[in-house]
Design an enzyme around this catalytic site. Structure first.
Site, mmCIF file in Angstrom:
data_model
loop_
_atom_site.group_PDB
_atom_site.id
_atom_site.type_symbol
_atom_site.label_atom_id
_atom_site.label_comp_id
_atom_site.label_asym_id
_atom_site.label_seq_id
_atom_site.Cartn_x
_atom_site.Cartn_y
_atom_site.Cartn_z
ATOM 1 N N ASN A 173 9.955 21.947 4.552
ATOM 2 C CA ASN A 173 9.052 22.705 5.420
ATOM 3 C C ASN A 173 8.836 24.075 4.802
ATOM 4 O O ASN A 173 9.750 24.679 4.233
ATOM 5 C CB ASN A 173 9.630 22.874 6.832
ATOM 6 C CG ASN A 173 8.677 23.635 7.732
ATOM 7 O OD1 ASN A 173 7.641 23.116 8.137
ATOM 8 N ND2 ASN A 173 9.008 24.881 8.042
ATOM 9 N N TYR A 177 7.669 33.275 8.671
ATOM 10 C CA TYR A 177 8.472 33.950 9.679
ATOM 11 C C TYR A 177 8.750 35.374 9.199
ATOM 12 O O TYR A 177 8.962 35.598 8.011
ATOM 13 C CB TYR A 177 9.809 33.222 9.899
ATOM 14 C CG TYR A 177 9.683 31.720 9.966
ATOM 15 C CD1 TYR A 177 9.056 31.115 11.050
ATOM 16 C CD2 TYR A 177 10.175 30.904 8.946
ATOM 17 C CE1 TYR A 177 8.927 29.734 11.113
ATOM 18 C CE2 TYR A 177 10.052 29.526 9.010
ATOM 19 C CZ TYR A 177 9.424 28.945 10.096
ATOM 20 O OH TYR A 177 9.292 27.584 10.150
ATOM 21 N N ARG A 178 8.749 36.309 10.127
ATOM 22 C CA ARG A 178 9.061 37.678 9.722
ATOM 23 C C ARG A 178 10.540 37.775 9.348
ATOM 24 O O ARG A 178 11.394 37.070 9.914
ATOM 25 C CB ARG A 178 8.718 38.656 10.833
ATOM 26 C CG ARG A 178 9.681 38.619 12.003
ATOM 27 C CD ARG A 178 9.175 39.439 13.168
ATOM 28 N NE ARG A 178 10.220 39.713 14.122
ATOM 29 C CZ ARG A 178 10.034 39.717 15.441
ATOM 30 N NH1 ARG A 178 8.855 39.430 15.941
ATOM 31 N NH2 ARG A 178 11.043 40.016 16.243
ATOM 32 N N TRP A 191 13.185 32.803 12.775
ATOM 33 C CA TRP A 191 12.501 31.532 13.024
ATOM 34 C C TRP A 191 12.698 31.196 14.496
ATOM 35 O O TRP A 191 13.788 31.172 15.037
ATOM 36 C CB TRP A 191 12.984 30.421 12.103
ATOM 37 C CG TRP A 191 14.449 30.294 11.848
ATOM 38 C CD1 TRP A 191 15.451 30.299 12.759
ATOM 39 C CD2 TRP A 191 15.073 30.119 10.569
ATOM 40 N NE1 TRP A 191 16.664 30.127 12.140
ATOM 41 C CE2 TRP A 191 16.465 30.010 10.795
ATOM 42 C CE3 TRP A 191 14.602 30.012 9.258
ATOM 43 C CZ2 TRP A 191 17.380 29.815 9.757
ATOM 44 C CZ3 TRP A 191 15.505 29.824 8.244
ATOM 45 C CH2 TRP A 191 16.866 29.738 8.499
ATOM 46 N N GLU A 237 3.491 21.204 3.334
ATOM 47 C CA GLU A 237 2.561 22.330 3.218
ATOM 48 C C GLU A 237 2.027 22.490 1.802
ATOM 49 O O GLU A 237 0.854 22.846 1.606
ATOM 50 C CB GLU A 237 3.249 23.625 3.670
ATOM 51 C CG GLU A 237 3.427 23.765 5.164
ATOM 52 C CD GLU A 237 4.601 22.977 5.720
ATOM 53 O OE1 GLU A 237 4.753 22.913 6.954
ATOM 54 O OE2 GLU A 237 5.390 22.423 4.910
ATOM 55 N N ASP A 287 4.275 43.255 16.963
ATOM 56 C CA ASP A 287 3.873 41.895 16.600
ATOM 57 C C ASP A 287 2.383 41.655 16.787
ATOM 58 O O ASP A 287 1.633 42.528 17.214
ATOM 59 C CB ASP A 287 4.686 40.880 17.408
ATOM 60 C CG ASP A 287 5.152 39.709 16.554
ATOM 61 O OD1 ASP A 287 4.331 39.168 15.807
ATOM 62 O OD2 ASP A 287 6.344 39.367 16.633
#
Length: 510
Positions: A173, A177-178, A191, A237, A287
């Site tokens: 995967n 994610y930050r 995550w 991906e 965010d």
């Protein structure tokens, strides 16, 4: 075209006048984000900060910083190796509608297409530019990681490709994610509850094993986009990136573990997450909702190595009050995933996620309505479909409404809706960043049936919108273009499709 590096993409932008080089020193703490925020809100150029200010007085970071790369529809299309986002969406629709071959000759006819798909598979290579420099004693402090908002908990990596693997199936995967920098060799891994990496983390936790993680930065921008794409489970991906690039992604094995990363990336951060270790406090963070998400506890990554190109460029983005650069990443997802949604819901003709809805808060859908209650059936179906489960407000229109024209949508919705009859309120999962939800990741959602109401749905005689005859519009549009040179094309309601006054199982819809 596939890009061999982030610099290759930047060179294309510069040739097209879409890149501005910032030669004066700019601080990664707040300053870069403020400048990129202005550029994003005005659909301005991509920015290349050539001399990021380093922590030591008077020094500059060795890594230039690229921002606002996806800041317009045109640049986002170029990043995905096309001229317009509808192009790969059309190609994807064609692939999805390939009927299973039922005869030998039909199989033969499909071979060229299947061969083309095989060419999009990731390619495993022994070495690549991302390993030109290998740092066995890594220091995250050497990277120009941005602090984007005043109350952020610290500097955050914001445009990563986070590579993890399911320990049971071996499936890879790649997520976005930050990642908060906690020290020279420590990162907090944000995550979220519903993300695939979290499922991988739980699997390693059950096994009592350390979890290998790799974080790729830069390279072909299609790779960055694919990390953000809500692909169905089991779809790789980097295979999807190969489809966009029309060329397989070359992958090289990490130096600390056996995860594979893009060989042409700019930087890769490698490490392990120990699921037995205590969680660390991460955040707050300004965010994409436009608000600060609260601090919470997340796993920590212990960094074991950093590999990079000798001329690496550090990519970053800033998220916050819309519109931002992530609007165009969301628009790419909207166009590319519409064909997939239509495979499950063929009545859907278009959809749009307005920027003000920050993707998950508001979705407009146009549909071909075929029976009473069809709009409400569609709402519940979409709320049960993948990432659409997090959509907080879903507004459904007839297919003569242009859902890309948000002003028209507001007019149609307010005109067509009776609050008691047409609103659907349900409980269900919501985005974990939704601060309005009464519980963490669980809250209320609303569906709005803005379609014409048939007699069986409690509708009286339903009026049609005012639209001039097509032949008169064509003549007068041509005249207006001569009278007002350079005027933009008109945006007006489509001519509605005639509908039956009532419906029955036998006669259907006229």
């Amino acid at each position: 075209m596939a890009y061999r590096s982030l610099r290759t993409f930047l060179e294309r932008l510069e040739r097209a006048g879409e890149l501005v080089r910032v030669s004066e020193p700019v601080d990664p703490v707040l300053e870069m984000a403020a400048l990129a925020d202005r550029a994003a809100k005005q659909e301005g150029p991509a920015l290349l900060f050539e001399r990021p200010r380093a922590p030591s007085a008077g020094a500059s970071s060795a890594f230039p910083v690229a921002m606002n790369l996806f800041g317009t529809r045109r640049r986002t299309a170029w990043a995905l190796s096309c001229e317009d986002l509808e192009q790969p969406a059309s190609e994807l629709r064609e692939l999805l509608h390939l009927a299973p071959p039922v005869s030998f000759w039909e199989k033969v006819k499909l071979l060229p297409r299947l061969g083309k798909l095989a060419a999009y598979m990731p390619k495993h290579v022994a070495d690549g530019p991302v390993r030109e420099i290998v740092e066995d004693e890594p220091d995250l402090g050497a990277l120009p990681v941005l602090t984007t908002w005043p109350h952020d908990g610290g500097p955050f990596i914001t445009l990563p490709q986070v590579v993890t693997r399911d320990p049971e199936t071996g499936l890879r995967n790649v997520g976005m994610y930050r990642l908060q920098v906690l020290g020279p060799r420590r990162l907090a891994m944000h995550w979220q509850l519903h993300k695939t990496a979290t499922a991988h983390y739980r699997a390693y936790q059950k096994r009592g094993e350390r979890m290998p993680v790799a974080i790729a930065l830069g390279g072909d921008p299609a790779l960055t986009y694919c990390a953000s794409a809500p692909l169905p489970p089991g779809i790789d991906e980097y295979l999807f990136a190969g489809f966009l690039r029309k060329e397989g992604v070359p992958l090289v094995k990490c130096v600390s573990h056996d995860l594979e990363v893009p060989a042409e990336a700019d930087l890769v951060i490698e490490g392990f997450v120990d699921p037995r270790a205590p969680l660390v406090r991460e955040g707050p963070f300004g965010d994409h909702t436009g608000y600060y998400s609260l601090a919470d506890d997340y796993p920590v990554l212990e960094v074991t190595a950093i590999t990079r190109r000798a001329d690496a460029v550090y990519p970053a983005t800033v998220v916050g009050p819309p519109p931002m650069e992530d609007l165009w990443l969301g628009k790419a997802t909207e166009r590319l995933f519409l064909p997939m949604l239509q495979m499950v819901f063929p009545e859907v003709t278009d959809m749009s996620f307005p920027a003000e809805g920050v993707f998950h808060n508001l979705c407009f859908v146009a549909m071909r309505k075929e029976y009473p209650g069809h709009a409400k059936k569609l709402m519940h179906g979409m709320w049960g479909s993948g990432q659409m489960a997090n959509t907080k407000t879903l507004v459904v229109f007839d297919d003569d409404v242009d859902v890309q024209d948000h002003a028209q949508c507001a007019w149609r919705a307010f005109a067509n809706v009776d609050a008691k009859r047409d609103l659907v309120v349900v409980d269900g999962p919501v985005d974990v960043l939704d601060h309005a939800a009464p519980f963490f990741a669980l809250g209320g959602k609303i569906g709005v049936d803005a379609t014409r109401k048939w007699a069986e749905e409690g509708g009286r005689e339903w009026p049609e919108p005012c639209v001039h005859p097509p032949e008169i519009l064509a003549r007068m549009d041509a005249l207006y273009a001569r009278l007002v040179p350079g005027a933009p094309p008109p945006r007006r309601p489509r001519i509605p499709v005639p509908r039956a006054a009532s419906w029955s199982p036998k006669k259907g819809v006229a």
